[in-house]
Design an enzyme around this catalytic site. Structure first.
Site, PDB file in Angstrom:
ATOM      1  CB  ALA A  17      -0.947   0.000   1.191  1.00 40.65           C
ATOM      2  NE  ARG A  22      11.496   6.161   0.447  1.00 37.53           N
ATOM      3  CZ  ARG A  22      11.817   5.284   1.415  1.00 37.53           C
ATOM      4  NH1 ARG A  22      13.046   5.243   1.895  1.00 37.53           N
ATOM      5  NH2 ARG A  22      10.908   4.437   1.882  1.00 37.53           N
ATOM      6  CG  ASP A 111       9.545  -2.439  -0.369  1.00 39.43           C
ATOM      7  OD1 ASP A 111       9.576  -3.435   0.374  1.00 39.43           O
ATOM      8  OD2 ASP A 111       9.775  -1.281   0.046  1.00 39.43           O
ATOM      9  CB  ALA A 369      19.439 -10.512 -48.393  1.00 39.78           C
TER      10      ALA A 369
HETATM   11  C1  UD1 Z   1      10.362  -1.258   7.078  1.00 41.76           C
HETATM   12  C2  UD1 Z   1      10.504  -1.675   8.556  1.00 41.76           C
HETATM   13  C3  UD1 Z   1      11.976  -1.616   8.951  1.00 41.76           C
HETATM   14  C4  UD1 Z   1      12.772  -2.514   8.054  1.00 41.76           C
HETATM   15  C5  UD1 Z   1      12.549  -2.159   6.585  1.00 41.76           C
HETATM   16  C6  UD1 Z   1      13.148  -3.221   5.710  1.00 41.76           C
HETATM   17  C7  UD1 Z   1       8.477  -1.073   9.758  1.00 41.76           C
HETATM   18  C8  UD1 Z   1       7.847  -0.095  10.687  1.00 41.76           C
HETATM   19  N1  UD1 Z   1       9.718  -0.797   9.379  1.00 41.76           N
HETATM   20  O1  UD1 Z   1      10.792   0.097   6.941  1.00 41.76           O
HETATM   21  O2  UD1 Z   1      12.140  -2.028  10.315  1.00 41.76           O
HETATM   22  O3  UD1 Z   1      14.147  -2.417   8.383  1.00 41.76           O
HETATM   23  O4  UD1 Z   1      11.131  -2.131   6.272  1.00 41.76           O
HETATM   24  O5  UD1 Z   1      13.046  -2.899   4.348  1.00 41.76           O
HETATM   25  O6  UD1 Z   1       7.874  -2.078   9.460  1.00 41.76           O
HETATM   26  N2  UD1 Z   1       3.258  -0.341   3.678  1.00 41.76           N
HETATM   27  C9  UD1 Z   1       1.892  -0.392   3.593  1.00 41.76           C
HETATM   28  N3  UD1 Z   1       1.163   0.495   4.335  1.00 41.76           N
HETATM   29  C10 UD1 Z   1       1.717   1.398   5.163  1.00 41.76           C
HETATM   30  C11 UD1 Z   1       3.124   1.427   5.260  1.00 41.76           C
HETATM   31  C12 UD1 Z   1       3.879   0.541   4.505  1.00 41.76           C
HETATM   32  O7  UD1 Z   1       1.330  -1.209   2.857  1.00 41.76           O
HETATM   33  O8  UD1 Z   1       0.960   2.151   5.815  1.00 41.76           O
HETATM   34  C13 UD1 Z   1       4.044  -1.304   2.893  1.00 41.76           C
HETATM   35  C14 UD1 Z   1       4.878  -0.668   1.782  1.00 41.76           C
HETATM   36  O9  UD1 Z   1       4.184  -0.695   0.557  1.00 41.76           O
HETATM   37  C15 UD1 Z   1       6.089  -1.589   1.721  1.00 41.76           C
HETATM   38  C16 UD1 Z   1       6.211  -2.107   3.135  1.00 41.76           C
HETATM   39  O10 UD1 Z   1       4.963  -1.933   3.750  1.00 41.76           O
HETATM   40  O11 UD1 Z   1       5.873  -2.695   0.864  1.00 41.76           O
HETATM   41  C17 UD1 Z   1       7.300  -1.420   3.920  1.00 41.76           C
HETATM   42  O12 UD1 Z   1       7.053  -0.031   4.003  1.00 41.76           O
HETATM   43  P1  UD1 Z   1       8.217   1.033   3.919  1.00 41.76           P
HETATM   44  O13 UD1 Z   1       7.625   2.384   4.112  1.00 41.76           O
HETATM   45  O14 UD1 Z   1       9.030   0.807   2.714  1.00 41.76           O
HETATM   46  O15 UD1 Z   1       9.036   0.663   5.266  1.00 41.76           O
HETATM   47  P2  UD1 Z   1      10.542   1.002   5.589  1.00 41.76           P
HETATM   48  O16 UD1 Z   1      10.645   2.411   6.026  1.00 41.76           O
HETATM   49  O17 UD1 Z   1      11.395   0.556   4.474  1.00 41.76           O
HETATM   50 CA    CA Z   2      10.996  -0.229   2.255  1.00 37.23          CA
END
Ligand code: UD1
Ligand code: CA
Length: 451
Positions: A17, A22, A111, A369
């Site tokens: 979600a 970025r 991701d 050709a």
């Molecule tokens: C997250 C972890 C972090 C870890 C890192 C590894 C948490 C709080 N943090 O951080 O500890 O080291 O991944 O890559 O879990 N997403 C949603 N809904 C939301 C927020 C996020 O679906 O409200 C999904 C994003 O699409 C993504 C995943 O969750 O697939 C991770 O979210 P992202 O914001 O990338 O977390 P990081 O800051 O990378």
């Molecule tokens: Ca991430």
């Protein structure tokens, strides 16, 4: 906390979600592709080995993502997280799928495309005995941006997000990969107890560790290699993930016997298939859907996509096989030849500068050709059928729909608009004129001296 009595089913939840801002791209982040597959498809493929249903959490207005997920796994249930309030909040968006508390949860991020089935299984299998939460950790070369695993006496007590970590905690290089397994009978209780008391005011899935500890449940840490759990947040990280995956795919191909002269210049897709005794010369790209048979040589600078190449055929250099190209055994496809939606049967030769589209080229036929199948009339596509052992002279234009009979000949430079019967010769060009002594007469008329 009572220990588990029997092995539960497992629900996989893929979080997708996030907005992926970025990436600075209009396409949703997890639909970017590496090795011919979207990021989320890589994750889902790895999850296929986990027995049980798959739920995917998407954000609002993500129809293209929903469509893509449904195309990958029609049986996946899609949930919407209407507000982006953190990873635990996202898991709870799928609450209806695990409210009965009958299945364990395996949470994966869309991701994190390099995750392997083996690592996912290890994480899921860590839910034994009194373990209620299993966390996937890794040693990061550069831990910045990741949540850190806080250990006390060798036991995981919390995960601290970078933004909430102290100076000392930031020095820890054991990081959270993001993936987590939660035991079904307590998962909901744990998730509901997570609050948003942190720098981002989000509900962090990582807080499941501290909550589980409060419930006196055991917590397991499974360690993965950094490359397996690399998250993709930027275009640069997408390229890095692609590099690692290409390296894996090339190695797997070479371990299975494929010869590559310069592997680092060969680009494969996750589904590229090779037979035995295949040689891939430098600078070859295989897009999705490529199947290469035994004894095939793909020479330098070829681009293949959705194409099948049967045993002992040779393709290139500089050939392009587009979707629907079916290259038969012992066929020769030479330089600057493009084949699309066409069956080229056994032993046919198409050696230079040719376009074959929406066609059949019969066994043993020779296409000279510069031959073009004129398949498009500006509105519709039409088929060209070339019989077995036919001979198409150089620079022929075959205006489809048209059939060239078995063993028929087409004279060089012909524009063929009507069917040619078996064994016939077709000439479709202006007859040559020869004017004897014309050059000296012309020069004299212009006041020049003929030599
Ligand atoms: C997250 C972890 C972090 C870890 C890192 C590894 C948490 C709080 N943090 O951080 O500890 O080291 O991944 O890559 O879990 N997403 C949603 N809904 C939301 C927020 C996020 O679906 O409200 C999904 C994003 O699409 C993504 C995943 O969750 O697939 C991770 O979210 P992202 O914001 O990338 O977390 P990081 O800051 O990378
Ligand atoms: Ca991430």
């Amino acid at each position: 906390m009572t220990s588990r009595m029997s092995k539960r089913a497992c629900l996989s939840i893929v979080l997708a979600a996030g907005e992926g801002t970025r990436m600075r791209a209009s396409r949703p982040k997890v639909l970017h592709a590496i090795a011919g597959r979207s990021l989320i498809e890589h994750v889902i493929e790895a999850l296929r080995t986990i027995d049980g249903p798959i739920a995917v959490v998407v954000g609002p207005n993500q129809q293209p993502l929903r469509d893509a997920v449904q195309a990958i796994v029609p049986r996946a249930t899609i949930f919407e997280q209407s507000e982006r309030r953190g990873t635990a909040h996202a898991v709870l968006a799928a609450r209806a799928a695990f409210a009965d508390q009958r299945s364990d949860l395996l949470v994966a991020f869309a991701d994190t495309p390099l995750i392997t089935a083996a690592t996912l299984r290890k994480l899921r299998d860590a839910l034994t005995g009194d373990v209620v939460v299993a966390v996937l950790g890794f040693r990061a070369a550069d831990p910045s941006g990741y949540g850190r695993l806080i250990l006390e006496g060798g036991r995981l007590v919390a995960i601290r997000e970078e933004k909430d970590a102290t100076e000392i905690e930031r020095k820890i290089d054991l990081c959270n990969a993001g993936l987590m397994a939660l035991r079904g009978d307590v998962a909901l209780q744990i998730l509901d107890e997570i609050g948003d008391d942190n720098a981002k005011r989000e509900f962090y899935l990582t807080d499941a560790v501290a909550v589980a500890r409060g419930l006196k449940g055991d917590i397991a840490v499974v360690e993965a290699g950094e490359d397996d759990v690399r998250g993709v947040n930027t275009q640069m990280q997408l390229a890095e993930a692609s590099d690692i995956l290409q390296d894996r795919l090339r190695r797997a191909a070479m371990e299975a016997g494929v010869s590559m002269v310069a592997p680092q210049t060969v680009f494969l897709s996750a589904d590229t298939k090779f037979g035995r005794d295949v040689v891939i010369e430098p600078h070859v790209v295989c897009g999705p859907g490529v199947v290469i048979g035994n004894g095939v040589t793909i020479r330098s600078f070829c681009h293949l996509e959705g194409a099948r190449v049967d045993d002992d055929a040779t393709v290139g250099p500089f050939a392009r096989l587009r979707p629907g190209a079916r290259i038969g055994a012992d066929v020769r496809i030479g330089n600057f030849v493009e084949v699309k939606e066409a069956e080229v049967e056994r032993g046919a030769r198409i050696n230079h500068l040719t376009y074959i589209g929406d066609a059949r080229v019969g066994a043993g036929a020779n296409v000279g050709a510069g031959t073009i199948t004129c398949n498009f009339d500006g509105e519709n596509k039409h088929r060209t059928d070339i019989g077995k052992d036919a001979f198409i002279g150089s620079n022929a234009a075959l205006v489809a729909p048209v059939r060239i009979g078995d063993g028929a000949y087409v004279a060089s430079g012909s524009v063929i608009t009507e069917d040619v019967p078996d064994g016939a010769l077709a000439l479709g060009r202006a007859r040559q004129m020869v004017k004897q002594g014309w050059v000296p007469r012309w020069l004299t008329a212009r006041g020049k001296k003929p030599s």
